[in-house]
Design a protein around this motif. Structure first.
Motif, mmCIF file in Angstrom:
data_model
loop_
_atom_site.group_PDB
_atom_site.id
_atom_site.type_symbol
_atom_site.label_atom_id
_atom_site.label_comp_id
_atom_site.label_asym_id
_atom_site.label_seq_id
_atom_site.Cartn_x
_atom_site.Cartn_y
_atom_site.Cartn_z
ATOM 1 N N VAL A 139 0.837 -1.169 -0.083
ATOM 2 C CA VAL A 139 -0.081 0.106 0.099
ATOM 3 C C VAL A 139 0.946 1.215 -0.099
ATOM 4 N N ALA A 140 0.250 2.298 -0.076
ATOM 5 C CA ALA A 140 1.090 3.514 -0.215
ATOM 6 C C ALA A 140 1.758 3.931 1.413
ATOM 7 N N ALA A 141 2.751 4.526 1.233
ATOM 8 C CA ALA A 141 3.528 4.795 2.301
ATOM 9 C C ALA A 141 2.944 5.510 3.531
ATOM 10 N N MET A 142 2.217 6.286 3.086
ATOM 11 C CA MET A 142 1.145 7.055 4.311
ATOM 12 C C MET A 142 0.068 6.207 4.755
ATOM 13 N N SER A 143 -0.227 5.316 4.013
ATOM 14 C CA SER A 143 -1.568 4.683 4.574
ATOM 15 C C SER A 143 -1.674 3.893 5.606
ATOM 16 N N PRO A 144 -0.674 3.242 6.496
ATOM 17 C CA PRO A 144 -0.859 2.904 7.690
ATOM 18 C C PRO A 144 -0.998 4.005 8.783
ATOM 19 N N TYR A 145 -0.823 5.103 8.513
ATOM 20 C CA TYR A 145 -0.968 6.333 9.343
ATOM 21 C C TYR A 145 -2.493 6.797 9.719
ATOM 22 N N ARG A 146 -3.226 6.164 8.926
ATOM 23 C CA ARG A 146 -4.783 6.278 8.989
ATOM 24 C C ARG A 146 -5.293 5.670 10.074
ATOM 25 N N TYR A 147 -4.435 4.417 10.357
ATOM 26 C CA TYR A 147 -5.263 3.550 11.357
ATOM 27 C C TYR A 147 -3.999 3.565 12.775
ATOM 28 N N VAL A 148 -2.911 3.800 12.586
ATOM 29 C CA VAL A 148 -1.927 3.873 13.384
ATOM 30 C C VAL A 148 -1.157 5.184 13.374
ATOM 31 N N ASN A 149 -1.208 5.923 14.702
ATOM 32 C CA ASN A 149 -0.362 7.272 14.637
ATOM 33 C C ASN A 149 0.951 7.436 14.467
ATOM 34 N N SER A 150 1.535 6.492 15.174
ATOM 35 C CA SER A 150 3.088 6.430 14.934
ATOM 36 C C SER A 150 3.836 5.270 15.032
ATOM 37 N N LYS A 151 5.209 5.163 14.695
ATOM 38 C CA LYS A 151 5.951 3.961 14.981
ATOM 39 C C LYS A 151 5.727 3.487 16.552
ATOM 40 N N GLU A 152 6.051 4.417 17.395
ATOM 41 C CA GLU A 152 5.782 4.172 18.678
ATOM 42 C C GLU A 152 4.418 3.402 19.169
#
Length: 333
Positions: A139-152
């Motif tokens: 998926v697009a690089a920024m897509s996970p940020y819609r579900y998880v705010n950060s790597k932490e």
């Protein structure tokens, strides 16, 4: 194979596919890790992850926990078809890749966490990033940020998922010792399954995730009702947990060292045996020198599983003294 003008990840995937087809990499053999690919081709870890993901989707490689990414069985026979698919993929993006909408619609927090856990299991914690997880999911690089705010936040979700993989019986075994043994071995299995897990917390800054509290509740319930004050109960819980966690920390560290040097622990020690012997002779520690010499040619075999079990018994013996003879009440004041 794809032309040299294709995307970097595709060129890397095609080169690894060529090595598989030519027999340079045999079924079951480890392929370069994301970090090795990054160094060899001079690309970002996300690009390296995308290359391995492409090979996995083509059935040429597979991820094995605590081993890494290896050549899949029968992969050599399929490299010609995979290469042709790579040519077509490089020539024109698919509908899913072009818009990302198809993949993104299927994206969930659970899928992201599962992909992140699989990535950390197979490639190590150093390979984990939001971008590398996105590449693994296609998926697009920024897509996970819609579900998880950060790597932490992702690390907390991963830890919660990992600690939640094991449950305790509704009817606990009889006796506090059997319960503590079961709890310690359960945690050890989890850390063994996910070597990265012990790297992301410490005794002073424990992970605040619900499923870790399940294990703490089990240990404290085993100690409850034996006349122990709360401070002593918690001390015993922390000591037992630190035995498991403290050994588990070395699981990922050894995997990282092996990936960085290309040597197993035994191979590394063999290469340094002359220097070690010289230091032993030159220092004034006769007992150490005598004990090491008595180990014989094979030397000391550091087996973390055996050491965990060996240490668990005397630790529980010591706890038994306290449980059977509770000390005077202690407070934190």
């Amino acid at each position: 194979m794809a032309s040299r003008s294709g995307p970097p990840f595709r060129r890397i995937a095609d080169e690894i596919a060529r090595r598989i087809a030519d027999g340079e990499l045999a079924p079951g053999e480890r392929v370069p890790s994301t970090r090795q690919i990054s160094r060899e081709w001079g690309v970002a870890l996300a690009t390296a992850t995308k290359a391995l993901t492409a090979l996995r989707l083509e059935g040429l490689v597979e991820a094995r926990p605590r081993v890494g990414t290896v050549v899949a069985a029968g992969a050599a026979a399929g490299t010609a078809a995979a290469a042709a698919a790579g040519e077509r993929a490089a020539a024109r993006p698919s509908r899913r890749t072009a818009s990302g909408a198809g993949s993104d619609r299927e994206l969930t927090r659970e899928r992201i966490v599962r992909a992140a856990v699989d990535l950390a299991d197979s490639e190590g914690l150093a390979a984990l990033s939001m971008r590398s997880v996105a590449a693994r999911l296609g998926v697009a690089a920024m897509s996970p940020y819609r579900y998880v705010n950060s790597k932490e936040d992702l690390l907390l979700l991963m830890a919660d998922a990992a600690f939640g993989e094991e449950r305790y019986p509704a009817e606990p075994p009889g006796g506090w010792r059997a319960r503590l043994e079961l709890g310690a071995r359960t945690l050890w299995r989890i850390y063994r399954r996910h070597p990265w897990l012990a790297q992301i917390d410490s005794l002073g800054r424990p992970l605040l995730v619900p499923n870790l509290l399940v294990h703490a509740e089990w240990a404290l319930a085993a100690l409850d009702g034996h006349g122990l004050d709360p401070v002593t109960m918690f001390d015993l819980h922390v000591l037992l947990y630190s035995h498991t966690h403290g050994l588990a920390v070395h699981l990922e560290r050894e995997a990282q060292a092996e990936a960085a040097t290309g040597l197993t622990g035994d191979q590394w020690l063999d290469r340094r045996a002359p220097a070690f012997q010289e230091i032993t002779r030159a220092t004034g520690y006769p007992v150490f020198a005598r004990v090491v010499a008595s180990l014989g040619p094979a030397g000391y075999d550091l087996d973390l599983d055996a050491l965990f079990e060996f240490g668990l018994t005397p630790l529980l013996d010591g706890i038994a003294v306290i449980v059977e003879n509770p000390p005077p009440g202690r407070t934190t004041g």
